[in-house]
Write a protein that holds these residues in place. Structure first.
Motif, PDB file in Angstrom:
ATOM      1  N   TRP A  31      10.325  35.210  28.968  1.00  0.00           N
ATOM      2  CA  TRP A  31       9.822  36.441  28.367  1.00  0.00           C
ATOM      3  C   TRP A  31      10.740  37.610  28.672  1.00  0.00           C
ATOM      4  CZ3 TRP A  31       3.903  36.252  29.740  1.00  0.00           C
ATOM      5  CH2 TRP A  31       3.274  35.377  28.845  1.00  0.00           C
ATOM      6  N   TYR A  32      11.260  37.611  29.905  1.00  0.00           N
ATOM      7  CA  TYR A  32      12.129  38.711  30.302  1.00  0.00           C
ATOM      8  C   TYR A  32      13.381  38.737  29.422  1.00  0.00           C
ATOM      9  CZ  TYR A  32      14.531  42.099  33.260  1.00  0.00           C
ATOM     10  OH  TYR A  32      15.171  43.207  33.724  1.00  0.00           O
ATOM     11  N   GLN A  33      13.924  37.540  29.133  1.00  0.00           N
ATOM     12  CA  GLN A  33      15.099  37.460  28.256  1.00  0.00           C
ATOM     13  C   GLN A  33      14.794  38.050  26.876  1.00  0.00           C
ATOM     14  OE1 GLN A  33      18.028  36.685  29.496  1.00  0.00           O
ATOM     15  NE2 GLN A  33      16.940  36.327  31.416  1.00  0.00           N
ATOM     16  N   SER A  34      13.635  37.657  26.300  1.00  0.00           N
ATOM     17  CA  SER A  34      13.325  38.188  24.965  1.00  0.00           C
ATOM     18  C   SER A  34      12.951  39.668  25.039  1.00  0.00           C
ATOM     19  CB  SER A  34      12.241  37.371  24.253  1.00  0.00           C
ATOM     20  OG  SER A  34      11.316  36.865  25.146  1.00  0.00           O
ATOM     21  N   PHE A  35      12.379  40.078  26.162  1.00  0.00           N
ATOM     22  CA  PHE A  35      12.049  41.494  26.363  1.00  0.00           C
ATOM     23  C   PHE A  35      13.340  42.326  26.326  1.00  0.00           C
ATOM     24  CE2 PHE A  35      11.294  45.178  29.173  1.00  0.00           C
ATOM     25  CZ  PHE A  35      10.093  45.672  28.667  1.00  0.00           C
ATOM     26  N   LEU A  36      14.373  41.827  27.023  1.00  0.00           N
ATOM     27  CA  LEU A  36      15.652  42.556  27.049  1.00  0.00           C
ATOM     28  C   LEU A  36      16.336  42.553  25.689  1.00  0.00           C
ATOM     29  CD1 LEU A  36      17.359  41.741  30.470  1.00  0.00           C
ATOM     30  CD2 LEU A  36      16.207  43.833  29.767  1.00  0.00           C
ATOM     31  N   LYS A  37      16.134  41.475  24.909  1.00  0.00           N
ATOM     32  CA  LYS A  37      16.710  41.436  23.554  1.00  0.00           C
ATOM     33  C   LYS A  37      16.083  42.525  22.699  1.00  0.00           C
ATOM     34  CE  LYS A  37      18.147  36.700  22.701  1.00  0.00           C
ATOM     35  NZ  LYS A  37      17.279  35.707  23.314  1.00  0.00           N
ATOM     36  N   GLU A  38      14.727  42.614  22.779  1.00  0.00           N
ATOM     37  CA  GLU A  38      14.002  43.628  21.990  1.00  0.00           C
ATOM     38  C   GLU A  38      14.277  45.037  22.536  1.00  0.00           C
ATOM     39  OE1 GLU A  38      11.346  43.668  19.580  1.00  0.00           O
ATOM     40  OE2 GLU A  38      11.564  41.545  19.086  1.00  0.00           O
ATOM     41  N   CYS A  39      14.336  45.133  23.862  1.00  0.00           N
ATOM     42  CA  CYS A  39      14.461  46.443  24.521  1.00  0.00           C
ATOM     43  C   CYS A  39      15.580  46.406  25.558  1.00  0.00           C
ATOM     44  CB  CYS A  39      13.158  46.814  25.211  1.00  0.00           C
ATOM     45  SG  CYS A  39      11.734  46.553  24.182  1.00  0.00           S
ATOM     46  N   PRO A  40      16.817  46.556  25.113  1.00  0.00           N
ATOM     47  CA  PRO A  40      17.970  46.438  26.025  1.00  0.00           C
ATOM     48  C   PRO A  40      17.907  47.393  27.217  1.00  0.00           C
ATOM     49  CG  PRO A  40      18.687  46.592  23.731  1.00  0.00           C
ATOM     50  CD  PRO A  40      17.206  46.854  23.735  1.00  0.00           C
ATOM     51  N   SER A  41      17.174  48.492  27.060  1.00  0.00           N
ATOM     52  CA  SER A  41      17.099  49.466  28.163  1.00  0.00           C
ATOM     53  C   SER A  41      16.183  48.967  29.285  1.00  0.00           C
ATOM     54  CB  SER A  41      16.550  50.791  27.639  1.00  0.00           C
ATOM     55  OG  SER A  41      15.188  50.621  27.252  1.00  0.00           O
ATOM     56  N   GLY A  42      15.438  47.878  29.001  1.00  0.00           N
ATOM     57  CA  GLY A  42      14.491  47.390  30.012  1.00  0.00           C
ATOM     58  C   GLY A  42      13.160  48.123  29.971  1.00  0.00           C
ATOM     59  N   ARG A  43      12.989  48.995  28.971  1.00  0.00           N
ATOM     60  CA  ARG A  43      11.723  49.726  28.825  1.00  0.00           C
ATOM     61  C   ARG A  43      11.324  49.748  27.347  1.00  0.00           C
ATOM     62  NH1 ARG A  43      10.934  51.902  33.646  1.00  0.00           N
ATOM     63  NH2 ARG A  43       8.998  52.894  33.021  1.00  0.00           N
ATOM     64  N   ILE A  44      10.031  49.742  27.109  1.00  0.00           N
ATOM     65  CA  ILE A  44       9.532  49.846  25.742  1.00  0.00           C
ATOM     66  C   ILE A  44       8.988  51.259  25.536  1.00  0.00           C
ATOM     67  CG2 ILE A  44       7.757  49.066  24.114  1.00  0.00           C
ATOM     68  CD1 ILE A  44       7.725  46.432  25.280  1.00  0.00           C
ATOM     69  N   THR A  45       9.470  51.921  24.500  1.00  0.00           N
ATOM     70  CA  THR A  45       8.916  53.243  24.187  1.00  0.00           C
ATOM     71  C   THR A  45       7.667  53.056  23.332  1.00  0.00           C
ATOM     72  OG1 THR A  45      10.127  53.419  22.108  1.00  0.00           O
ATOM     73  CG2 THR A  45      11.252  54.231  24.100  1.00  0.00           C
ATOM     74  N   ARG A  46       6.931  54.129  23.151  1.00  0.00           N
ATOM     75  CA  ARG A  46       5.717  54.083  22.317  1.00  0.00           C
ATOM     76  C   ARG A  46       6.053  53.593  20.901  1.00  0.00           C
ATOM     77  NH1 ARG A  46       0.887  57.282  22.840  1.00  0.00           N
ATOM     78  NH2 ARG A  46       1.895  58.292  24.593  1.00  0.00           N
ATOM     79  N   GLN A  47       7.193  54.093  20.342  1.00  0.00           N
ATOM     80  CA  GLN A  47       7.587  53.703  18.981  1.00  0.00           C
ATOM     81  C   GLN A  47       7.884  52.202  18.911  1.00  0.00           C
ATOM     82  OE1 GLN A  47       8.453  56.687  20.272  1.00  0.00           O
ATOM     83  NE2 GLN A  47       7.253  57.791  18.742  1.00  0.00           N
ATOM     84  N   GLU A  48       8.625  51.707  19.914  1.00  0.00           N
ATOM     85  CA  GLU A  48       8.960  50.279  19.923  1.00  0.00           C
ATOM     86  C   GLU A  48       7.694  49.440  20.041  1.00  0.00           C
ATOM     87  OE1 GLU A  48      13.403  50.337  21.977  1.00  0.00           O
ATOM     88  OE2 GLU A  48      11.635  50.562  23.244  1.00  0.00           O
TER      89      GLU A  48
END
Length: 202
Positions: A31-48
């Motif tokens: 999950w962490y790998q796909s999380f970083l793919k979606e959110c390279p910064s390591g954080r999800i913003t409200r928009q994302e």
């Protein structure tokens, strides 16, 4: 925090998440790998977060609901979710014990974060939920809960509250545990709606 970019989940976070959730090390790492793919910064913003939610509900408008869900997950109120907040949230809403889920539901409905829920806050969340129910599914809802207003009224009635009363977390959890109808009314479970529709068809 330096290794969030390298694609490896830190040992501390991994151990913490294994301790606090039912997820395995393999699941968390992938999950962490796909999380970083979606959110390279390591954080999800409200928009994302909203756009991730939109993928789950292509035929609906989950924006308002996603904002409320995001707010309830953003534990430190910094306007973004890190991987830990994201996984804890996932766990709580999918695998968590009933009490944990209800604590989360309370924080979802407590829109202004003041520790109590008002009837208007119930209506606000229920209205956001209705935006995600397809018009076809709404047609199949019982007459006394087929609009946000009626459903909010029904929920409030189950708690035996006057219009301008407030609901504490303890009252919310106890009331919901004592009455499965409340649980059904405060949740959004499109799959359940679909199953009900199947049962009703001759």
């Amino acid at each position: 925090m330096g290794n969030s970019k390298s694609g490896a989940l830190s040992k501390e976070i991994l151990e913490d998440l294994q301790l606090n959730t039912k997820f395995t090390e393999e699941m968390l790492c992938s999950w962490y790998q796909s999380f970083l793919k979606e959110c390279p910064s390591g954080r999800i913003t409200r928009q994302e977060f909203q756009s991730i939610y939109a993928k789950f509900f292509p035929e609906a408008d989950p924006k308002a609901y996603a904002q409320h869900v995001f707010r309830s997950f953003d534990a430190n109120s910094d306007g973004s979710l890190d991987f830990r907040e994201y996984v804890i949230a996932l766990h709580m809403t999918s695998e968590g014990k009933t009490n944990q889920k209800l604590e989360w539901a309370f924080s979802l409905y407590d829109v202004d974060g003041n520790g109590t829920i008002s009837k208007n806050e119930v209506l606000e969340i229920v209205t956001a939920i209705f935006k995600m129910i397809s018009p076809e599914d709404v047609k199949h809802l019982p007459e006394d809960e087929n609009t946000p207003e009626k459903r909010a009224e029904k929920i409030w009635g189950f708690f035996g509250k006057q219009d301008d009363d407030k609901l504490t977390e303890e009252e919310f959890i106890e009331g919901t545990l004592a009455n499965k109808e409340i649980l059904r009314l405060i949740q959004f479970e499109p799959q359940k709606v679909k199953e009900k529709l199947k049962e009703r068809k001759p």
